[in-house]
Write a protein that holds these residues in place. Structure first.
Motif, PDB file in Angstrom:
ATOM      1  N   UNK A  61       5.379  -8.640   1.906  1.00 33.74           N
ATOM      2  CA  UNK A  61       6.432  -8.009   2.687  1.00 33.74           C
ATOM      3  C   UNK A  61       6.130  -8.095   4.174  1.00 33.74           C
ATOM      4  N   UNK A  62       7.099  -7.713   4.980  1.00 30.70           N
ATOM      5  CA  UNK A  62       6.966  -7.774   6.439  1.00 30.70           C
ATOM      6  C   UNK A  62       7.040  -6.370   7.010  1.00 30.70           C
ATOM      7  N   UNK A  63       5.973  -5.938   7.647  1.00 29.19           N
ATOM      8  CA  UNK A  63       5.929  -4.586   8.198  1.00 29.19           C
ATOM      9  C   UNK A  63       7.042  -4.363   9.210  1.00 29.19           C
ATOM     10  N   UNK A  64       7.742  -3.241   9.068  1.00 29.18           N
ATOM     11  CA  UNK A  64       8.781  -2.873  10.023  1.00 29.18           C
ATOM     12  C   UNK A  64      10.073  -3.653   9.917  1.00 29.18           C
ATOM     13  N   UNK A 128      -5.528  -5.199  -1.133  1.00 27.27           N
ATOM     14  CA  UNK A 128      -4.233  -5.845  -0.968  1.00 27.27           C
ATOM     15  C   UNK A 128      -3.286  -4.850  -0.293  1.00 27.27           C
ATOM     16  N   UNK A 129      -2.541  -5.318   0.695  1.00 23.14           N
ATOM     17  CA  UNK A 129      -1.598  -4.460   1.403  1.00 23.14           C
ATOM     18  C   UNK A 129      -0.173  -4.943   1.183  1.00 23.14           C
ATOM     19  N   UNK A 130       0.709  -4.012   0.860  1.00 25.53           N
ATOM     20  CA  UNK A 130       2.137  -4.279   0.713  1.00 25.53           C
ATOM     21  C   UNK A 130       2.854  -3.521   1.825  1.00 25.53           C
ATOM     22  N   UNK A 131       3.804  -4.157   2.475  1.00 29.41           N
ATOM     23  CA  UNK A 131       4.459  -3.562   3.630  1.00 29.41           C
ATOM     24  C   UNK A 131       5.967  -3.416   3.409  1.00 29.41           C
ATOM     25  N   UNK A 144       3.779   1.398   3.961  1.00 30.36           N
ATOM     26  CA  UNK A 144       2.658   0.570   3.525  1.00 30.36           C
ATOM     27  C   UNK A 144       2.077   1.119   2.221  1.00 30.36           C
ATOM     28  N   UNK A 145       1.687   0.220   1.337  1.00 27.64           N
ATOM     29  CA  UNK A 145       0.921   0.566   0.145  1.00 27.64           C
ATOM     30  C   UNK A 145      -0.318  -0.314   0.151  1.00 27.64           C
ATOM     31  N   UNK A 146      -1.490   0.304   0.069  1.00 29.41           N
ATOM     32  CA  UNK A 146      -2.751  -0.445   0.008  1.00 29.41           C
ATOM     33  C   UNK A 146      -3.391  -0.213  -1.353  1.00 29.41           C
TER      34      UNK A 146
END
Length: 271
Positions: A61-64, A128-131, A144-146
């Motif tokens: 995903x793309x943050x913001x 792993x980070x999901x944005x 965000x989910x880490x």
């Protein structure tokens, strides 16, 4: 010359000695091997041939992204209204005036998420980070989910430039003791409740014993010289550097990071 094997791996001649991640074989400098970008490790060519193809790359995903789209939508609508109402002077009016605060807030929010995403790149490669994840059947999203070996973190990014987050306790003695979040002197406890609900949704989507924690991460806030993170209703209130440190130092409880991240990416699609 390096030859690409796939989206994650590169076949190359090693500049430095290494050890095959799979079989433990020593790989001297100058050996042809496969460099694994995500793990920052290497494997020998024999193991590369025997290993099954890598799974599809997780879409982080793309943050913001959603906040940025909402800002741009509001900005365009205002511009169209002004140019329509004032065909001759519209350009001058726009040049001499700013977007309303309600519109600018979306841009500030998007930038906060983007800044935090950059900080999350400092996490160990095992995480792993999901944005910017969409909460199904709602208009809301999770910033965000880490997912780390120590558990899952649900993070709400807040950009309150120059304001000081603090914890205030009221009551006690003959009544319940209640803790509230103050931001520059104003009540911000609703933010705590919001990220707690998001964490509960993530835990429900997993439906197992995977630990799920919640955090409010303030960017560009005034923490003072002796400021430190604190918790309210089991929600960590902190800033980016300390958040990354907390996640990185969490005890490994055996979370299957890739599997959990894939499940959450499916449950909460990119917004």
């Amino acid at each position: 010359m390096a030859a690409e094997l796939g989206p994650r791996d590169t076949r190359m001649r090693l500049r430095y000695a290494g050890t095959c991640r799979l079989c433990g074989r020593a790989l001297p400098a100058g050996t042809d091997a496969v460099y694994e970008r995500d793990r920052r490790t290497v494997r020998c060519l024999e193991c590369a041939l025997d290993e099954p193809p890598a799974p599809e790359t997780l879409e982080p995903g793309t943050a913001g992204a959603s906040a940025r789209r909402e800002y741009e939508r509001r900005h365009r609508r205002r511009e169209e209204r002004i140019r329509t109402a004032h065909p001759k002077l519209g350009g001058l009016i726009l040049a001499l005036s700013d977007d309303p605060q309600s519109t600018q807030a979306w841009a500030r929010g998007a930038m906060g998420e983007e800044l935090l995403a950059r900080r999350l790149q400092d996490l160990p490669t095992s995480a792993r980070a999901l944005h910017d994840r969409r909460i199904p059947r709602t208009r809301a999203n999770i910033d965000h989910i880490v997912v780390s070996p120590g558990g899952v973190w649900v993070i709400d990014a807040k950009r309150y430039k120059g304001r000081r987050p603090s914890r205030e306790a009221t009551g006690g003695v003959f009544g319940p003791r209640i803790q509230t979040l103050r931001i520059g002197g104003r009540d911000g406890t609703a933010l705590v409740d919001g990220v707690r609900k998001q964490a509960a949704l993530v835990a429900a989507a997993l439906g197992d014993a995977t630990p799920v924690a919640a955090a409010l991460c303030f960017l560009e806030a005034d923490w003072g010289f002796f400021g430190s993170p604190f918790s309210i209703s089991e929600v960590l209130v902190t800033w980016p550097v300390r958040l990354v440190k907390r996640i990185a130092e969490s005890a490994d409880v055996g979370v299957d990071v890739d599997a959990v991240a894939a499940r959450l990416a499916a449950a909460f699609p990119a917004a």
